[in-house]
Design a protein around this motif. Structure first.
Motif, PDB file in Angstrom:
ATOM      1  N   SER A 118       1.191  -0.904  -0.022  1.00  0.00           N
ATOM      2  CA  SER A 118      -0.358   0.048  -0.194  1.00  0.00           C
ATOM      3  C   SER A 118       1.251   1.387   0.274  1.00  0.00           C
ATOM      4  N   VAL A 119       0.356   2.397  -0.750  1.00  0.00           N
ATOM      5  CA  VAL A 119       1.206   3.291   0.177  1.00  0.00           C
ATOM      6  C   VAL A 119      -0.300   4.146   1.233  1.00  0.00           C
ATOM      7  N   SER A 138       1.460   6.836   4.032  1.00  0.00           N
ATOM      8  CA  SER A 138       1.669   8.444   5.150  1.00  0.00           C
ATOM      9  C   SER A 138       2.687   7.681   5.741  1.00  0.00           C
ATOM     10  N   SER A 154       4.921  -0.982   3.272  1.00  0.00           N
ATOM     11  CA  SER A 154       4.131   0.047   3.060  1.00  0.00           C
ATOM     12  C   SER A 154       5.495   1.287   2.289  1.00  0.00           C
ATOM     13  N   PHE A 155       4.642   2.147   1.137  1.00  0.00           N
ATOM     14  CA  PHE A 155       5.455   2.852   0.462  1.00  0.00           C
ATOM     15  C   PHE A 155       4.740   4.402   0.355  1.00  0.00           C
ATOM     16  N   ALA A 156       5.802   5.154   0.327  1.00  0.00           N
ATOM     17  CA  ALA A 156       5.480   6.830   1.021  1.00  0.00           C
ATOM     18  C   ALA A 156       4.771   7.069  -0.165  1.00  0.00           C
ATOM     19  N   SER A 157       5.020   6.798  -2.302  1.00  0.00           N
ATOM     20  CA  SER A 157       3.976   7.258  -2.611  1.00  0.00           C
ATOM     21  C   SER A 157       3.832   6.052  -4.174  1.00  0.00           C
ATOM     22  N   PRO A 158       2.738   6.791  -4.633  1.00  0.00           N
ATOM     23  CA  PRO A 158       2.572   5.355  -5.907  1.00  0.00           C
ATOM     24  C   PRO A 158       3.869   5.168  -6.749  1.00  0.00           C
ATOM     25  N   ASP A 159       4.600   5.989  -7.545  1.00  0.00           N
ATOM     26  CA  ASP A 159       5.699   6.282  -7.738  1.00  0.00           C
ATOM     27  C   ASP A 159       6.867   5.294  -6.733  1.00  0.00           C
ATOM     28  N   LEU A 160       6.634   6.179  -5.973  1.00  0.00           N
ATOM     29  CA  LEU A 160       7.852   4.640  -4.918  1.00  0.00           C
ATOM     30  C   LEU A 160       7.813   2.627  -5.276  1.00  0.00           C
ATOM     31  N   ILE A 161       6.382   3.168  -5.907  1.00  0.00           N
ATOM     32  CA  ILE A 161       6.268   1.367  -5.531  1.00  0.00           C
ATOM     33  C   ILE A 161       6.710   1.179  -7.289  1.00  0.00           C
ATOM     34  N   PHE A 205      -3.842   0.986  -3.116  1.00  0.00           N
ATOM     35  CA  PHE A 205      -3.903   2.841  -2.807  1.00  0.00           C
ATOM     36  C   PHE A 205      -5.181   3.361  -4.108  1.00  0.00           C
TER      37      PHE A 205
END
Length: 113
Positions: free
Chosen positions: A7-8, A10, A32-39, A108
């Motif tokens: 998931s994205v 915070s 968890s990832f900080a942003s969709p771009d990071l996924i 997300f």
């Protein structure tokens, strides 16, 4: 079935989930990832193929994984190293790698800019 949710989230959301877990509330497995771009930066198409092959497969050698996805061992090793460094894969004491889940849920939201 052991399921992991990608998931994205915070930092605050991750901290809340941690606090809830410390208070005895079951949270399930999350990465968890900080942003969709990071996924998409971490989980490239080739790395996603590795996860699909490893899901529910148990511990395996990198060479066997490379055969399973039809790729060069050196390239698979580089992708496995990246996934290990992000905490997505685990390494067993005997050196085999494992994705310890039988299923993946991706969660997300995409909002208008």
């Amino acid at each position: 079935m052991t399921m992991v949710t990608l998931s994205v989230a915070s930092r605050d959301a991750v901290s809340r989930r941690f606090a809830d877990a410390m208070n005895g509330e079951k949270q399930g497995a999350h990465i968890s990832f900080a942003s969709p771009d990071l996924i998409w930066q971490v989980l490239t198409a080739k790395r996603w193929a590795l996860l699909k092959t490893m899901t529910g497969a148990g511990p395996m050698l990198i060479r066997a994984l490379a055969r399973g996805v039809g790729r060069d061992v050196k390239a698979v090793h580089a992708d496995v190293t990246a996934l290990l460094s992000q905490g997505i894969l685990d390494r067993e004491e005997d050196g085999r790698i494992v994705f310890p889940y039988e299923g993946i849920h991706v969660d997300f939201h995409l909002h208008a800019a």
